[in-house]
Motif scaffolding. Structure first.
Motif, PDB file in Angstrom:
ATOM      1  N   GLY A 128      31.552  64.420  22.611  1.00 16.64           N
ATOM      2  CA  GLY A 128      32.991  63.824  22.555  1.00 16.64           C
ATOM      3  C   GLY A 128      33.653  64.030  21.562  1.00 16.64           C
ATOM      4  O   GLY A 128      33.331  64.052  20.189  1.00 16.64           O
ATOM      5  N   GLU A 129      34.834  64.463  21.650  1.00 11.27           N
ATOM      6  CA  GLU A 129      35.795  64.793  20.667  1.00 11.27           C
ATOM      7  C   GLU A 129      36.964  63.777  20.306  1.00 11.27           C
ATOM      8  O   GLU A 129      37.305  63.078  21.164  1.00 11.27           O
ATOM      9  CB  GLU A 129      36.304  65.975  20.932  1.00 11.27           C
ATOM     10  N   ARG A 130      37.011  63.644  19.098  1.00 10.53           N
ATOM     11  CA  ARG A 130      38.019  62.581  18.803  1.00 10.53           C
ATOM     12  C   ARG A 130      39.430  63.093  18.601  1.00 10.53           C
ATOM     13  O   ARG A 130      39.711  64.066  17.938  1.00 10.53           O
ATOM     14  CB  ARG A 130      37.893  61.803  17.439  1.00 10.53           C
ATOM     15  N   LEU A 131      40.339  62.320  19.626  1.00  4.75           N
ATOM     16  CA  LEU A 131      41.840  62.826  19.356  1.00  4.75           C
ATOM     17  C   LEU A 131      42.858  61.904  18.962  1.00  4.75           C
ATOM     18  O   LEU A 131      42.590  60.647  19.026  1.00  4.75           O
ATOM     19  CB  LEU A 131      42.155  63.315  20.870  1.00  4.75           C
TER      20      LEU A 131
END
Lengths: 233, 233
Positions: free
Chosen positions: A7-10
């Motif tokens: 999961g990428e942090r945006l």
DNA sequence: CCAAAAGTGTTTTTGTTACACCCATGG
DNA sequence: CCATGGGTGTAACAAAAACACTTTTGG
């Protein structure tokens, strides 16, 4: 701190579509940007959601910074997440639909943000996907106001039936019959209380000032009232 | 990559509230988790939004993984952003409201996700804030289905009026009058085309199979149709 | 006393609800 | 031939739309 392996942090932003009504025209509270990117251009008021701050909390914070008000009516409009919607960095933006009593807001707070009330029919081009947000918000306003008593959020505490009618005429851009509007649609909801006062500003017959029955308003908020006839096919 | 100096980067997830109708009951597609956290418990199907992927795109990806379908009807429900909603890590979740034709979905895809169709009236307790999401989705389904022709999304391509009525009765948990439902409410919308075929499965009189007039459906999607009388106060 | 805006009542039209009868089918 | 479910019509009622007159006020 980062516990999920994938999961990428945006960046997560909030953008506020703030409507007001000055008695004559529907207006939007817009920012003339004093900062980059797009300095000098028009945009919605926004801000980033902090890590230790809930979404609602962030919404209240940003609306307070803009209007100086703590109890602004708002709801989520939609979340916008196109990859390139913000050219600076990938940002997810939660659009907020807000209605305020234009006379109650803090003008200094607005000025500090370089915010101005702009008539809806003269709205400038906005940055990023903010035009789309406004279009959608206007659609939502028309949709909801037809059946739910949200229009009151845009009026002063005491208001007259003709003022309310003018508001609806502005929202829908069409004239309404005074006789049908007044007695049946509005007073039949039993949401209004006659304050006994009259609108002293009027040059002709003074209209009765009503206030909202807040208790009934809360209870009936999700029920249907036909303020406006449902759309045509 | 990080170009805004301020602002915190957060995980952004999508959670899908997927409704189906098997001809008898309204159902939810739920996951029996095979992974941590909350392994063994029930949850909605979800996933993280990737950096190079738009929100819509991510929604389609996750719905495809779950159902094997590419053209699922969905819209945003709401975005959930309480600080502690996910105990593992701060995560913003965009709730998706999806309606699918239960007979068209890919059973193997669902099984691979450990997903099961559960009757709405027997839904288990869900993890995190997923119960709240389902409550809100159900409210939205009831709200929208009363006036917009979204019910068709839950039915096979060809269906009968009695099937449609059963669906509405399930959504609202109340019996509807066959005579009023059929002729006036439904056929007056002109959204249905008589296929000329009949429902051969029926043991008694075979009902006419209709299909949706997709062109009219698209055009009228945002217009109002009173499938159900508006709520009571 | 009159122009301008506010308040109210009645008729017409439309849509919703309630209800009853006939038809097709398989067993 | 009958039980079950499907299809259609009509009368009674409720709500919305169309419409006209009276009242209050300041100038």
């Amino acid at each position: 701190m980062d516990k999920y392996a994938h999961g990428e942090r945006l960046l997560v932003a909030l953008d506020c579509i703030v409507f007001g009504f000055d008695g004559e025209n529907l207006k939007l509270l817009l920012i003339k940007r004093k900062f980059e990117p797009e300095k000098g251009n028009w945009s919605l008021m926004g801000g980033f959601v902090e890590r230790n701050e809930g979404l609602e909390e962030a919404a209240n914070r940003i609306l307070f910074e803009l209007t100086g008000l703590r109890d602004v009516y708002f709801e989520q409009l939609q979340t916008f997440g196109d990859v390139d919607r913000d050219p600076v960095e990938r940002t997810i933006s939660v659009g907020l639909f807000a209605l305020i009593n234009i006379h109650a807001h803090d003008q200094d707070a607005a000025r500090a943000q370089n915010a101005y009330w702009i008539n809806l029919d003269r709205r400038p081009n906005l940055i990023f996907d903010h035009n789309k947000m406004v279009d959608l918000a206007l659609e939502k306003l028309r949709y909801k106001a037809a059946m739910h008593p949200i229009g009151f959020e845009l009026l002063p505490d005491k208001f007259t039936i003709p003022q309310l009618q003018k508001l609806y005429e502005e929202i829908y851009n069409e004239p309404l019959d005074r006789r049908n509007f007044s007695s049946r649609k509005i007073l039949s909801t039993k949401l209004l209380i006659d304050t006994g006062e009259k609108n002293e500003k009027s040059a002709t017959k003074k209209a009765i000032l009503y206030k909202l029955d807040k208790e009934k308003y809360q209870k009936q908020f999700n029920s249907f009232h036909y303020f406006i006839s449902p759309g045509k096919n």
